[in-house]
Design a protein around this motif. Structure first.
Motif, short mmCIF file in Angstrom:
data_model
loop_
_atom_site.label_atom_id
_atom_site.label_comp_id
_atom_site.label_asym_id
_atom_site.label_seq_id
_atom_site.Cartn_x
_atom_site.Cartn_y
_atom_site.Cartn_z
N THR A 131 35.58 37.65 43.69
CA THR A 131 35.40 38.96 44.31
C THR A 131 35.77 40.07 43.34
OG1 THR A 131 35.99 37.97 46.44
CG2 THR A 131 35.97 40.37 46.31
N THR A 132 36.86 39.88 42.62
CA THR A 132 37.32 40.89 41.65
C THR A 132 36.26 41.15 40.58
OG1 THR A 132 39.63 40.24 41.96
CG2 THR A 132 39.09 41.42 39.94
N VAL A 133 35.73 40.08 40.03
CA VAL A 133 34.73 40.21 38.95
C VAL A 133 33.46 40.87 39.46
CG1 VAL A 133 33.26 38.92 37.36
CG2 VAL A 133 35.64 38.25 37.67
N LEU A 134 33.00 40.45 40.65
CA LEU A 134 31.75 40.99 41.17
C LEU A 134 31.84 42.49 41.43
CD1 LEU A 134 28.89 40.66 42.32
CD2 LEU A 134 29.92 40.12 44.53
N PHE A 135 32.87 42.92 42.14
CA PHE A 135 32.97 44.33 42.49
C PHE A 135 33.28 45.21 41.28
CE2 PHE A 135 33.32 42.68 46.80
CZ PHE A 135 32.56 43.60 47.50
N TRP A 136 34.04 44.69 40.32
CA TRP A 136 34.31 45.49 39.13
C TRP A 136 33.05 45.64 38.27
CZ3 TRP A 136 38.42 48.40 38.11
CH2 TRP A 136 38.53 48.95 36.83
N SER A 137 32.21 44.61 38.25
CA SER A 137 31.00 44.67 37.43
C SER A 137 29.93 45.58 38.02
CB SER A 137 30.42 43.26 37.24
OG SER A 137 30.03 42.71 38.50
N VAL A 138 29.89 45.70 39.35
CA VAL A 138 28.86 46.54 39.96
C VAL A 138 29.34 47.97 40.18
CG1 VAL A 138 27.83 44.57 41.15
CG2 VAL A 138 29.52 45.96 42.36
N PRO A 147 31.89 56.16 46.48
CA PRO A 147 31.36 54.79 46.40
C PRO A 147 31.92 53.99 45.23
CG PRO A 147 29.60 56.34 46.89
CD PRO A 147 30.81 57.16 46.55
N ARG A 148 31.96 54.61 44.05
CA ARG A 148 32.48 53.89 42.88
C ARG A 148 33.98 53.64 43.02
NH1 ARG A 148 30.87 56.52 37.30
NH2 ARG A 148 28.83 56.16 38.29
N LEU A 149 34.71 54.63 43.53
CA LEU A 149 36.14 54.47 43.73
C LEU A 149 36.44 53.34 44.71
CD1 LEU A 149 39.07 55.47 43.38
CD2 LEU A 149 38.64 57.08 45.26
N GLY A 150 35.65 53.25 45.77
CA GLY A 150 35.86 52.20 46.76
C GLY A 150 35.65 50.82 46.19
N LEU A 151 34.60 50.63 45.38
CA LEU A 151 34.33 49.32 44.79
C LEU A 151 35.44 48.92 43.82
CD1 LEU A 151 30.49 49.60 44.09
CD2 LEU A 151 31.62 48.36 45.93
N ARG A 152 35.93 49.87 43.05
CA ARG A 152 37.02 49.55 42.12
C ARG A 152 38.32 49.26 42.86
NH1 ARG A 152 35.45 53.86 37.30
NH2 ARG A 152 33.98 52.47 36.25
N ALA A 153 38.54 49.94 43.97
CA ALA A 153 39.74 49.66 44.77
C ALA A 153 39.68 48.25 45.34
CB ALA A 153 39.86 50.69 45.89
N ILE A 154 38.50 47.83 45.79
CA ILE A 154 38.35 46.46 46.29
C ILE A 154 38.67 45.47 45.17
CG2 ILE A 154 36.70 44.76 47.14
CD1 ILE A 154 35.20 47.05 48.50
N SER A 155 38.14 45.74 43.98
CA SER A 155 38.38 44.84 42.85
C SER A 155 39.85 44.77 42.48
CB SER A 155 37.55 45.32 41.64
OG SER A 155 37.73 44.47 40.54
N VAL A 156 40.51 45.93 42.41
CA VAL A 156 41.94 45.96 42.05
C VAL A 156 42.78 45.27 43.11
CG1 VAL A 156 43.92 47.49 41.72
CG2 VAL A 156 41.75 48.02 40.62
N GLY A 157 42.47 45.53 44.39
CA GLY A 157 43.23 44.91 45.47
C GLY A 157 43.10 43.40 45.45
N CYS A 158 41.88 42.90 45.27
CA CYS A 158 41.68 41.44 45.22
C CYS A 158 42.35 40.85 44.00
CB CYS A 158 40.18 41.13 45.21
SG CYS A 158 39.35 41.45 46.77
N ALA A 159 42.36 41.57 42.87
CA ALA A 159 43.04 41.09 41.67
C ALA A 159 44.54 40.96 41.91
CB ALA A 159 42.76 42.03 40.50
N MET A 160 45.12 41.90 42.64
CA MET A 160 46.55 41.83 42.94
C MET A 160 46.88 40.61 43.79
SD MET A 160 47.26 45.89 43.71
CE MET A 160 48.93 45.60 44.33
N VAL A 161 46.05 40.34 44.81
CA VAL A 161 46.30 39.18 45.67
C VAL A 161 46.07 37.89 44.88
CG1 VAL A 161 45.73 38.05 47.84
CG2 VAL A 161 45.61 40.53 47.67
N ALA A 162 45.05 37.86 44.01
CA ALA A 162 44.80 36.69 43.18
C ALA A 162 45.96 36.44 42.22
CB ALA A 162 43.50 36.87 42.40
N LEU A 163 46.54 37.53 41.71
CA LEU A 163 47.70 37.41 40.82
C LEU A 163 48.89 36.83 41.59
CD1 LEU A 163 48.68 38.00 37.95
CD2 LEU A 163 49.40 40.26 38.74
N TYR A 164 49.05 37.27 42.84
CA TYR A 164 50.11 36.71 43.69
C TYR A 164 49.91 35.20 43.86
CZ TYR A 164 52.19 35.30 48.15
OH TYR A 164 52.86 34.63 49.13
N ALA A 165 48.67 34.79 44.13
CA ALA A 165 48.38 33.37 44.30
C ALA A 165 48.66 32.59 43.02
CB ALA A 165 46.93 33.17 44.73
#
Length: 352
Positions: A131-138, A147-165
């Protein structure tokens, strides 16, 4: 605890607000299912006595719906493969939990318990990384601003949870005697904060559209008095059945189409009412009030069956639909005030 409550309120708010989108398309349903199951996860975690495996299995389901959403966005990806992978993970987790007897992260962790958490966090981390890679790339291809801010926020948020995992999995494998209760107290800001950022980011691109939708709903309310008068006098102008109208109230159709349809129905009613317009124009300073008074008088002549032999026209309106909506909203408001002051008799054969 405050962060978790804020996240829970946001999740359930998004779930409720996006219920109307369930009828729109598969992508909207997949996104709604993701947020709904995630809300269930965060709710069960706060319930005392909930078995550890319950939110974990729900988390796997949320990851599946997220995968489904990503595949629909990207236009590729096998639903059967994702479903099969999710089923394998669920069966593996259930089997490991039953065989080990305890999958809690306290004390010395048994190999089966470690395997359980590696499977769980590995699957969730992979989905979140994708999810992080897809939203950051688009994101660079999206319009600048929200719109661009929202997609990057999704990417950053998913990256944080992935880092937690990733951190959690590394500790489970390399340091199984870690105090995970203390780890969770500290890492909640990374996990819950990342989830909060991702969900908020998903809501950001819709902010501008939400304002437009609110304005459209306001137009529907503003047009209703005049529309109701035309519907009662000329039931045949209604384009859809009452059953269809009830479905639309649930948000099935785009609200803008409902506004346009309401304008068309009002105009069709006014066209049918034109033979009953009086030659004498009501003396009002405001053009909208004059139009509303003329409509009220024409409705009374229609109810009495007294058409006018001379051709009379309603006031002309600009060429754009927005001009129609703005003008008819003014006329509708003036008509409502006129009816409040002096109710117009209802035609005997009107629809109820």
């Amino acid at each position: 605890m405050v962060l978790r409550v804020v996240l829970l309120v946001l999740l359930w708010g998004v779930v409720v607000a996006r219920v109307p989108t369930l009828w729109r398309d598969a992508r909207q349903r997949a996104f709604w299912a993701t947020v709904f199951v995630l809300a269930l996860v965060k709710t069960t975690v706060l319930i005392p006595g909930t078995p550890t495996i319950a939110p974990n299995l729900l988390g796997v389901l949320a990851a599946y719906f997220l995968l489904r959403f990503l595949s629909l966005l990207a236009g590729h990806g096998s639903r059967r493969r994702h479903l099969a992978l999710t089923a394998i993970v669920l069966v593996a987790l259930a089997t490991l939990a039953v065989v080990s007897g305890d999958v809690g992260l306290d004390g010395d962790l048994e190999p089966l318990t470690i395997a359980y958490w590696v499977v769980l966090e590995g699957f969730l981390g992979w989905v979140l990384g994708t999810t992080t890679v897809l939203f950051w790339s688009v994101a660079p291809q999206a319009p600048a601003g929200l719109p661009r801010l929202g997609l990057r926020a999704i990417s950053v948020g998913c990256a944080m949870v992935a880092l937690y995992a990733a951190f959690k999995t590394a500790l489970i494998v390399a340091a199984p005697r870690t105090d995970f209760a203390d780890f969770h107290r500290k890492a909640v800001y990374l996990q819950a904060g990342g989830t909060l950022i991702a969900v908020a980011g998903a809501c950001v691109p819709a902010a501008r559209r939400s304002r437009e939708i609110i304005r459209a709903y306001w137009s529907l309310l503003a047009l209703r008095p005049l529309w109701k008068a035309m519907r009662d006098a000329f039931p045949e102008v209604i384009l859809f059945t009452p059953r269809r109208a009830v479905i639309e109230l649930a948000g099935v159709d785009d609200v803008h189409l409902r506004v346009y349809r309401r304008v068309i129905e009002i105009r069709d009613g006014m066209m049918a009412l034109r033979p009953y317009l009086s030659d004498e124009s009501p003396e009002n300073a405001d053009p909208a009030e004059a139009e509303a008074a003329a409509i009220a008088l024409a409705l009374r002549r229609h109810a009495a069956g007294a058409p006018n032999a001379h051709g009379v026209e309603f006031a002309p309106v600009g060429p754009e639909m927005s001009d129609e909506v703005a003008w008819l909203s003014r006329v509708s408001g003036a008509y409502r005030r006129l009816r409040t002051a002096a109710p117009t008799p209802r035609p005997s054969g009107s629809a109820r």
